[in-house]
Design a protein around this motif. Structure first.
Motif, PDB file in Angstrom:
ATOM      1  N   LEU A 137       0.844  -1.251  -0.059  1.00  0.00           N
ATOM      2  CA  LEU A 137      -0.036  -0.139   0.014  1.00  0.00           C
ATOM      3  C   LEU A 137       0.790   1.256   0.105  1.00  0.00           C
ATOM      4  N   THR A 138       1.256   1.532  -1.098  1.00  0.00           N
ATOM      5  CA  THR A 138       2.292   2.525  -1.270  1.00  0.00           C
ATOM      6  C   THR A 138       1.570   3.594  -2.165  1.00  0.00           C
ATOM      7  N   SER A 139       0.845   4.563  -1.992  1.00  0.00           N
ATOM      8  CA  SER A 139      -0.045   5.387  -2.497  1.00  0.00           C
ATOM      9  C   SER A 139       0.431   6.862  -2.543  1.00  0.00           C
ATOM     10  N   GLU A 140       1.706   6.946  -2.967  1.00  0.00           N
ATOM     11  CA  GLU A 140       2.290   8.246  -2.949  1.00  0.00           C
ATOM     12  C   GLU A 140       1.416   9.288  -4.157  1.00  0.00           C
ATOM     13  N   GLY A 141       0.991  10.288  -3.572  1.00  0.00           N
ATOM     14  CA  GLY A 141       0.056  11.281  -4.365  1.00  0.00           C
ATOM     15  C   GLY A 141      -1.065  10.634  -4.684  1.00  0.00           C
ATOM     16  N   GLU A 142      -1.560  10.004  -4.140  1.00  0.00           N
ATOM     17  CA  GLU A 142      -3.178   9.209  -4.113  1.00  0.00           C
ATOM     18  C   GLU A 142      -4.236  10.511  -4.147  1.00  0.00           C
ATOM     19  N   ARG A 143      -5.094  10.270  -5.006  1.00  0.00           N
ATOM     20  CA  ARG A 143      -6.177  11.589  -5.250  1.00  0.00           C
ATOM     21  C   ARG A 143      -7.388  10.775  -4.307  1.00  0.00           C
ATOM     22  N   PRO A 144      -8.316  11.802  -3.785  1.00  0.00           N
ATOM     23  CA  PRO A 144      -9.250  11.331  -3.180  1.00  0.00           C
ATOM     24  C   PRO A 144     -10.369  10.386  -3.978  1.00  0.00           C
ATOM     25  N   GLY A 145     -11.148   9.578  -3.411  1.00  0.00           N
ATOM     26  CA  GLY A 145     -11.710   8.735  -3.960  1.00  0.00           C
ATOM     27  C   GLY A 145     -12.972   8.878  -4.370  1.00  0.00           C
ATOM     28  N   TYR A 146     -13.415   9.943  -4.753  1.00  0.00           N
ATOM     29  CA  TYR A 146     -14.701  10.596  -5.095  1.00  0.00           C
ATOM     30  C   TYR A 146     -14.701  10.591  -6.735  1.00  0.00           C
ATOM     31  N   ARG A 147     -13.773  10.624  -7.310  1.00  0.00           N
ATOM     32  CA  ARG A 147     -13.703  10.652  -8.946  1.00  0.00           C
ATOM     33  C   ARG A 147     -12.976   9.392  -8.971  1.00  0.00           C
ATOM     34  N   MET A 148     -13.822   8.470 -10.088  1.00  0.00           N
ATOM     35  CA  MET A 148     -13.465   7.239 -10.277  1.00  0.00           C
ATOM     36  C   MET A 148     -12.066   7.365 -11.318  1.00  0.00           C
ATOM     37  N   GLY A 149     -11.135   6.620 -10.927  1.00  0.00           N
ATOM     38  CA  GLY A 149      -9.974   6.789 -11.671  1.00  0.00           C
ATOM     39  C   GLY A 149      -8.583   7.577 -11.163  1.00  0.00           C
ATOM     40  N   LEU A 150      -9.146   8.450 -10.027  1.00  0.00           N
ATOM     41  CA  LEU A 150      -8.069   9.133  -9.650  1.00  0.00           C
ATOM     42  C   LEU A 150      -7.437   8.450  -8.483  1.00  0.00           C
ATOM     43  N   HIS A 151      -7.789   7.089  -8.040  1.00  0.00           N
ATOM     44  CA  HIS A 151      -7.151   6.810  -6.974  1.00  0.00           C
ATOM     45  C   HIS A 151      -7.127   5.145  -7.269  1.00  0.00           C
ATOM     46  N   ASN A 152      -6.421   4.360  -6.261  1.00  0.00           N
ATOM     47  CA  ASN A 152      -6.104   3.116  -6.620  1.00  0.00           C
ATOM     48  C   ASN A 152      -7.130   2.135  -5.863  1.00  0.00           C
ATOM     49  N   ASP A 153      -8.053   2.460  -5.007  1.00  0.00           N
ATOM     50  CA  ASP A 153      -8.792   1.856  -4.067  1.00  0.00           C
ATOM     51  C   ASP A 153     -10.093   1.083  -4.706  1.00  0.00           C
ATOM     52  N   ILE A 154     -10.289   0.855  -5.875  1.00  0.00           N
ATOM     53  CA  ILE A 154     -11.098   0.511  -6.622  1.00  0.00           C
ATOM     54  C   ILE A 154     -10.833  -0.898  -6.824  1.00  0.00           C
ATOM     55  N   ASN A 155     -12.023  -1.755  -7.284  1.00  0.00           N
ATOM     56  CA  ASN A 155     -12.115  -3.050  -7.701  1.00  0.00           C
ATOM     57  C   ASN A 155     -11.811  -2.817  -9.278  1.00  0.00           C
ATOM     58  N   TRP A 156     -10.589  -3.005  -9.661  1.00  0.00           N
ATOM     59  CA  TRP A 156     -10.251  -2.619 -11.165  1.00  0.00           C
ATOM     60  C   TRP A 156     -10.870  -4.043 -12.070  1.00  0.00           C
ATOM     61  N   CYS A 157     -11.175  -5.132 -11.290  1.00  0.00           N
ATOM     62  CA  CYS A 157     -11.721  -6.313 -12.285  1.00  0.00           C
ATOM     63  C   CYS A 157     -13.016  -6.206 -12.518  1.00  0.00           C
ATOM     64  N   MET A 158     -13.665  -5.098 -12.091  1.00  0.00           N
ATOM     65  CA  MET A 158     -15.142  -5.060 -12.549  1.00  0.00           C
ATOM     66  C   MET A 158     -15.363  -4.802 -14.002  1.00  0.00           C
ATOM     67  N   ALA A 159     -14.716  -4.468 -14.705  1.00  0.00           N
ATOM     68  CA  ALA A 159     -14.988  -4.551 -16.351  1.00  0.00           C
ATOM     69  C   ALA A 159     -14.803  -6.232 -16.859  1.00  0.00           C
ATOM     70  N   ASN A 160     -14.072  -6.978 -15.977  1.00  0.00           N
ATOM     71  CA  ASN A 160     -13.912  -8.270 -16.399  1.00  0.00           C
ATOM     72  C   ASN A 160     -15.024  -9.342 -16.210  1.00  0.00           C
ATOM     73  N   THR A 161     -15.204 -10.190 -16.937  1.00  0.00           N
ATOM     74  CA  THR A 161     -16.019 -11.242 -16.754  1.00  0.00           C
ATOM     75  C   THR A 161     -15.878 -11.832 -15.346  1.00  0.00           C
ATOM     76  N   ASN A 162     -14.750 -12.144 -14.797  1.00  0.00           N
ATOM     77  CA  ASN A 162     -14.459 -12.797 -13.565  1.00  0.00           C
ATOM     78  C   ASN A 162     -13.910 -11.642 -12.950  1.00  0.00           C
ATOM     79  N   LYS A 163     -14.612 -11.297 -11.683  1.00  0.00           N
ATOM     80  CA  LYS A 163     -14.406  -9.941 -11.059  1.00  0.00           C
ATOM     81  C   LYS A 163     -13.424 -10.129  -9.820  1.00  0.00           C
ATOM     82  N   GLY A 164     -12.939 -11.486  -9.445  1.00  0.00           N
ATOM     83  CA  GLY A 164     -12.268 -11.683  -8.395  1.00  0.00           C
ATOM     84  C   GLY A 164     -10.809 -11.372  -8.670  1.00  0.00           C
TER      85      GLY A 164
END
Length: 178
Positions: A137-164
């Motif tokens: 968890l090395t989030s240097e310069g991480e942006r707030p989570g209110y705008r999608m794509g500006l931070h890394n706390d999202i399940n980025w597998c959501m666009a895939n068929t298998n979301k695990g």
């Protein structure tokens, strides 16, 4: 030809025997043991002697850094498990998983050349996380989570068929201009 090889071996044997006999006549067993003990003691002390740890500057080229450690420069914006400790590599997903269709990008400074690089972080989806994998968890310069794509706390597998979620790879895209 075989006779020449036999003659050569016989010559080596005779020379070795003569030099060994001469050494045995010149030096006693105790002298030999004392010298062998000195050599062994010196060999045991060698690891504590100072030496150049930079290997001719290789340390500054980034070759001695541990890529499986969270403090490695490419992991400056990584939030997840390293794929290199989860069955894959730093740049490829492990077998049985697939790269996420969406990703986030971080800007990381390489200490070897003091330049900023754009690094793409892709989650590998499709299998459960390995318990022994390294979590970073090395989030240097991480942006707030209110705008999608500006931070890394999202399940980025959501666009895939298998979301695990399984792990994350980091791929250098190029030098950051600016």
């Amino acid at each position: 030809m075989p006779r020449m090889i036999d003659r050569l071996f016989n010559l080596i044997d005779k020379t070795s025997e003569q030099s060994t006999r001469k050494a045995a006549q010149s030096y006693g067993r105790r002298s030999f043991l004392a010298k062998a003990g000195t050599v062994m003691a010196g060999a045991m002390l060698a690891p504590v002697l100072p030496f150049d740890r930079s290997l001719g500057g290789a340390a500054f080229a980034g070759t001695l850094e541990d890529e499986n450690d969270c403090s490695y420069w490419k992991h400056c914006a990584l939030d997840g498990n390293l794929c290199s400790t989860s069955g894959g590599s730093l740049t490829s997903c492990p077998p049985g998983t697939e790269a996420s269709k969406v990703a986030w990008v971080g800007t990381c400074r390489n200490p070897a050349d003091d330049k900023d690089y754009l690094v793409s972080y892709n989650d590998c989806c499709g299998r459960a996380t390995v318990p022994s994998s390294t979590f970073c968890l090395t989030s240097e310069g991480e942006r707030p989570g209110y705008r999608m794509g500006l931070h890394n706390d999202i399940n980025w597998c959501m666009a895939n068929t298998n979301k695990g979620y399984h792990c994350t790879v980091s791929v250098v895209l190029g030098v950051a201009n600016g």
